[in-house]
Design an enzyme around this catalytic site. Structure first.
Site, mmCIF file in Angstrom:
data_model
loop_
_atom_site.group_PDB
_atom_site.id
_atom_site.type_symbol
_atom_site.label_atom_id
_atom_site.label_comp_id
_atom_site.label_asym_id
_atom_site.label_seq_id
_atom_site.Cartn_x
_atom_site.Cartn_y
_atom_site.Cartn_z
ATOM 1 N N HIS A 75 6.424 -31.606 8.305
ATOM 2 C CA HIS A 75 5.836 -30.323 8.182
ATOM 3 C C HIS A 75 4.878 -30.441 6.932
ATOM 4 C CE1 HIS A 75 8.442 -28.889 11.157
ATOM 5 N NE2 HIS A 75 9.599 -29.283 10.493
ATOM 6 N N THR A 97 2.508 -1.708 9.194
ATOM 7 C CA THR A 97 3.079 -2.619 9.790
ATOM 8 C C THR A 97 3.321 -4.116 9.555
ATOM 9 O OG1 THR A 97 0.797 -3.270 10.350
ATOM 10 C CG2 THR A 97 1.488 -1.735 11.674
ATOM 11 N N ASP A 111 0.881 -1.227 0.275
ATOM 12 C CA ASP A 111 0.196 0.023 -0.168
ATOM 13 C C ASP A 111 0.843 1.136 -0.012
ATOM 14 O OD1 ASP A 111 0.981 0.120 2.613
ATOM 15 O OD2 ASP A 111 -1.170 0.314 3.540
ATOM 16 N N HIS A 154 9.524 -24.580 7.704
ATOM 17 C CA HIS A 154 8.189 -25.493 8.532
ATOM 18 C C HIS A 154 6.848 -25.020 7.967
ATOM 19 C CE1 HIS A 154 10.877 -26.179 12.318
ATOM 20 N NE2 HIS A 154 11.511 -26.639 11.277
ATOM 21 N N CYS A 198 3.160 -3.047 4.022
ATOM 22 C CA CYS A 198 2.291 -1.990 4.377
ATOM 23 C C CYS A 198 2.975 -1.217 5.613
ATOM 24 C CB CYS A 198 0.922 -2.570 4.683
ATOM 25 S SG CYS A 198 0.660 -3.633 6.345
HETATM 26 C C1 RB5 Z 1 -1.816 2.585 6.365
HETATM 27 O O1 RB5 Z 1 -1.975 3.809 7.188
HETATM 28 C C2 RB5 Z 1 -1.790 1.562 7.445
HETATM 29 O O2 RB5 Z 1 -2.735 1.303 8.387
HETATM 30 C C3 RB5 Z 1 -1.308 0.261 6.790
HETATM 31 O O3 RB5 Z 1 -0.322 0.437 5.969
HETATM 32 C C4 RB5 Z 1 -1.103 -0.839 7.532
HETATM 33 O O4 RB5 Z 1 -0.208 -0.445 8.831
HETATM 34 C C5 RB5 Z 1 -2.133 -1.673 8.180
HETATM 35 O O5 RB5 Z 1 -1.930 -2.807 8.601
#
Ligand code: RB5
Length: 145
Positions: free
Chosen positions: A132, A66, A7, A97, A64
């Site tokens: 596995h 996180t 994203d 695994h 993304c």
């Molecule tokens: C975008 O602001 C953020 O929410 C997205 O990149 C991600 O971290 C969501 O899990």
């Protein structure tokens, strides 16, 4: 072939991974995002994961903010085993695994240097099979319940 997806938050890291794969001579397909304009991670995950499900790509690398949201989305897609990793051991053992076929990274969580180490170990570690395999088969069974 590796499918890359992100994203807007993951876009800078995806670009760094692209440059790294190019330097390593590893083929990839960039499934977007193509800039930092806001775009939602669920369908960004699907664009890259569809390439894995179709067999065009062996693995996806998804970024993304996180790494979590895009991994949640990826794991909703039949045939995808996505792992959100922040450490080397997890990136290695999710290949050994779990036969993970998507590595998810948080651009706001780990630095570029660490992320590239995770990419390398993920791409260069083979599934161990053996005991596995049964568990990976069970993951597929869960998709049909
Ligand atoms: C975008 O602001 C953020 O929410 C997205 O990149 C991600 O971290 C969501 O899990």
């Amino acid at each position: 072939m590796v499918a890359l997806g992100s994203d807007h938050a993951g876009f800078p890291l995806k670009e760094a991974i692209k440059a790294h794969l190019e330097a390593e001579g590893i083929a990839y397909v960039d499934c977007g995002a193509y800039d930092t304009g806001s775009v939602d991670y669920p369908y960004q995950a699907k664009k890259a994961c569809d390439r894995v499900v179709s067999g065009e790509c062996e693995q996806a690398i998804l970024c993304c903010g996180t790494g979590i949201g895009i991994s949640m989305a990826a794991n909703k897609i039949k045939g995808i085993r996505a792992a959100c990793c922040t450490d080397y051991f997890s990136a290695k053992y999710t290949r050994l695994h779990n036969d993970a076929n998507a590595l998810c990274l948080g651009a706001r969580v780990i630095g570029e240097g660490a992320a590239l180490e995770l990419v390398d170990v993920f791409l260069h570690t083979a599934f161990e099979g053996g005991r596995h395999q049964r568990r990976v088969d069970q993951l597929a069974e869960l998709e049909n319940l």
